[in-house]
Structures are given as structure tokens and as C-alpha cells.
Design a protein around this motif. Structure first.
Motif, short mmCIF file in Angstrom:
data_model
loop_
_atom_site.label_atom_id
_atom_site.label_comp_id
_atom_site.label_asym_id
_atom_site.label_seq_id
_atom_site.Cartn_x
_atom_site.Cartn_y
_atom_site.Cartn_z
N ALA A 159 27.44 -13.63 -23.85
CA ALA A 159 27.62 -12.43 -23.86
C ALA A 159 29.33 -12.22 -24.36
O ALA A 159 29.89 -13.03 -23.79
N VAL A 160 29.50 -11.16 -24.91
CA VAL A 160 30.80 -11.12 -25.42
C VAL A 160 31.30 -9.48 -24.96
O VAL A 160 30.54 -8.66 -25.05
N ASN A 161 32.33 -9.63 -24.10
CA ASN A 161 32.91 -8.47 -23.49
C ASN A 161 34.31 -8.35 -23.42
O ASN A 161 35.02 -9.14 -22.99
N ARG A 162 34.87 -7.37 -24.13
CA ARG A 162 36.18 -6.93 -24.11
C ARG A 162 36.79 -8.16 -24.39
O ARG A 162 38.08 -8.49 -23.81
N GLY A 163 36.36 -9.27 -25.56
CA GLY A 163 37.37 -10.35 -26.09
C GLY A 163 37.42 -11.38 -25.45
O GLY A 163 37.78 -12.40 -25.93
N ASP A 164 36.41 -11.45 -24.37
CA ASP A 164 35.83 -12.56 -23.76
C ASP A 164 34.61 -13.12 -23.94
O ASP A 164 33.82 -12.19 -24.00
N VAL A 165 34.17 -14.40 -23.78
CA VAL A 165 32.78 -15.01 -24.05
C VAL A 165 32.44 -15.36 -22.49
O VAL A 165 33.00 -16.14 -21.86
N PHE A 166 31.18 -14.68 -22.32
CA PHE A 166 30.43 -15.17 -20.90
C PHE A 166 29.31 -15.88 -20.72
O PHE A 166 28.62 -15.65 -21.86
N LEU A 167 29.15 -16.83 -20.27
CA LEU A 167 27.78 -17.63 -20.05
C LEU A 167 26.91 -16.83 -19.42
O LEU A 167 27.19 -16.45 -18.21
N THR A 168 25.74 -16.24 -19.93
CA THR A 168 24.73 -15.51 -19.08
C THR A 168 23.45 -16.18 -18.87
O THR A 168 22.56 -15.67 -18.58
N ASP A 169 23.40 -17.49 -19.46
CA ASP A 169 22.09 -18.39 -19.32
C ASP A 169 21.87 -18.75 -17.96
O ASP A 169 22.61 -19.30 -17.17
N ASP A 170 20.62 -18.06 -17.23
CA ASP A 170 20.56 -18.60 -15.86
C ASP A 170 20.43 -19.90 -15.71
O ASP A 170 20.51 -20.34 -14.32
N ASP A 171 20.11 -20.94 -16.53
CA ASP A 171 19.66 -22.21 -16.35
C ASP A 171 20.92 -23.14 -16.21
O ASP A 171 20.90 -24.28 -16.09
N LEU A 172 22.05 -22.55 -16.69
CA LEU A 172 23.40 -23.42 -16.93
C LEU A 172 24.54 -22.73 -16.09
O LEU A 172 24.78 -21.60 -15.90
N THR A 173 25.28 -23.72 -15.90
CA THR A 173 26.60 -23.37 -15.19
C THR A 173 27.69 -23.87 -16.22
O THR A 173 27.66 -24.98 -16.30
N PHE A 174 28.61 -23.07 -16.09
CA PHE A 174 30.01 -23.58 -16.86
C PHE A 174 30.66 -24.81 -16.39
O PHE A 174 30.76 -24.59 -15.11
N ALA A 175 30.78 -25.96 -16.98
CA ALA A 175 31.70 -27.20 -16.59
C ALA A 175 33.04 -27.11 -16.74
O ALA A 175 33.91 -26.92 -16.10
N HIS A 176 33.13 -27.22 -18.14
CA HIS A 176 34.54 -27.21 -18.41
C HIS A 176 34.67 -27.11 -20.18
O HIS A 176 33.84 -27.51 -20.72
N GLU A 177 35.87 -26.88 -20.31
CA GLU A 177 36.22 -26.77 -21.85
C GLU A 177 35.97 -28.06 -22.57
O GLU A 177 36.22 -29.43 -22.06
N GLY A 178 35.59 -28.40 -23.89
CA GLY A 178 35.44 -29.62 -24.54
C GLY A 178 34.05 -30.35 -24.29
O GLY A 178 33.27 -29.67 -23.63
N GLY A 179 34.04 -31.55 -24.76
CA GLY A 179 32.80 -32.35 -24.74
C GLY A 179 32.79 -32.74 -23.50
O GLY A 179 33.57 -32.91 -22.49
N ILE A 180 31.50 -33.67 -22.96
CA ILE A 180 31.21 -34.19 -21.78
C ILE A 180 32.21 -35.02 -21.34
O ILE A 180 32.82 -35.01 -20.24
N ASP A 181 32.74 -36.03 -22.37
CA ASP A 181 33.60 -36.89 -21.98
C ASP A 181 35.04 -36.32 -21.96
O ASP A 181 36.06 -37.03 -21.04
N ASP A 182 35.18 -35.05 -22.22
CA ASP A 182 36.61 -34.47 -21.72
C ASP A 182 36.81 -34.00 -20.19
O ASP A 182 37.75 -33.73 -20.10
N GLY A 183 35.61 -34.07 -19.65
CA GLY A 183 35.71 -33.85 -18.31
C GLY A 183 36.58 -34.58 -17.37
O GLY A 183 36.93 -34.44 -16.12
#
Ligand code: FES
Length: 136
Positions: A101-125
Motif C-alpha cells: 500500500a502507498v500512503n503519504r509518499g511511503d510504500v508499506f508491505l501489507t502482505d500477511d504472509d511476508l515480513t520485510f527483511a531488508h533493502e536490496g537482494g537476498i545477498d545484500d543482507g
């Protein structure tokens, strides 16, 4: 609902790459792309060969042409709005959608099955200097 990034960070011609954690603990890459009226989110793999990334983590990310996301391997293109592919090797398939969802210029993850981990690809963790992989 977790903040992913600012909507301004999603390039006009390209994609914003980030990593999520699935319910089973595995990591998966997701891309954000610009649509005519907002931002869409898709899992970062082609439906023809699921180990083929659309955004390879270089430059501006995925190649976008005329509102279509191009697979770098065999060139099938996916509608950035619907995820549907009507051409080439991936014809008849649809990209895996992610709820945002986009709200006031920010993008939010609203997918119940997923948790935000980090920016970039998997290897960038594994950031330089991080000891997370040594601390078990
Ligand atoms: S891997 Fe994407 S079209 Fe073949």
C-alpha cells in the motif's frame, strides 16, 4: 504493516529491490515498479525459470519497456499492472503478486504472509562488517 521505502525511491524506468522473509523463514526477493497510477509489487523471479531474477541487483533494476517488465534471459515481457505474460517462453503465466500500500509518499508491505527483511537482494543482507552469520 511495515514501511518498505519512500515512493520516490522507485525508479521511473526500473525497479526497487528488497528482501522479505516468508512464513517458513525462507527469504524471497520482491520488486517495486511504477504503474500509471501508483506502484506495483511482484516477486523477483520469472515464471518460465523460477531461478531467473527479473531485477539482477544492478543499475536501475529490472528492464521496463512500455509498461512491461522484461525477463533478461529469454525476453518474455510481463504487464507491470497485472503481471500477465502473453509472449515468448513465459506466455500464459502471471508473476507472483505481493500486497503493498502507498500512503503519504511511503510504500508499506501489507502482505500477511511476508515480513520485510531488508533493502536490496537476498545477498545484500550480509553487510560488510556484519557478524550476524557468525553469531550462532
Ligand atoms: S527465464 Fe524468463 S523467459 Fe525464460
Amino acid at each position: 504493516m511495515e514501511r518498505i521505502t519512500s515512493a520516490d525511491e522507485v525508479p521511473e524506468q526500473g525497479s526497487y529491490l528488497f528482501t522479505v522473509t516468508e512464513a517458513d523463514g525462507s527469504e524471497e526477493e520482491v520488486i517495486l515498479v511504477r504503474l500509471s497510477d501508483g506502484i506495483g509489487a511482484w516477486k523477483n523471479f520469472c515464471q518460465h525459470e523460477i531461478d531467473q531474477r527479473l531485477d539482477r541487483g544492478v543499475g536501475n533494476g529490472a528492464a521496463i519497456r512500455d509498461g512491461e517488465i522484461l525477463c533478461p534471459k529469454h525476453g518474455s515481457s510481463f504487464d507491470a499492472e497485472t503481471g500477465y505474460c502473453d509472449n515468448g517462453k513465459a506466455a500464459g503465466s502471471t508473476l507472483a503478486a505481493v500486497d503493498i500500500a502507498v500512503n503519504r509518499g511511503d510504500v508499506f508491505l501489507t502482505d500477511d504472509d511476508l515480513t520485510f527483511a531488508h533493502e536490496g537482494g537476498i545477498d545484500d543482507g550480509d553487510m560488510p562488517g556484519s557478524t550476524s552469520h557468525l553469531s550462532f
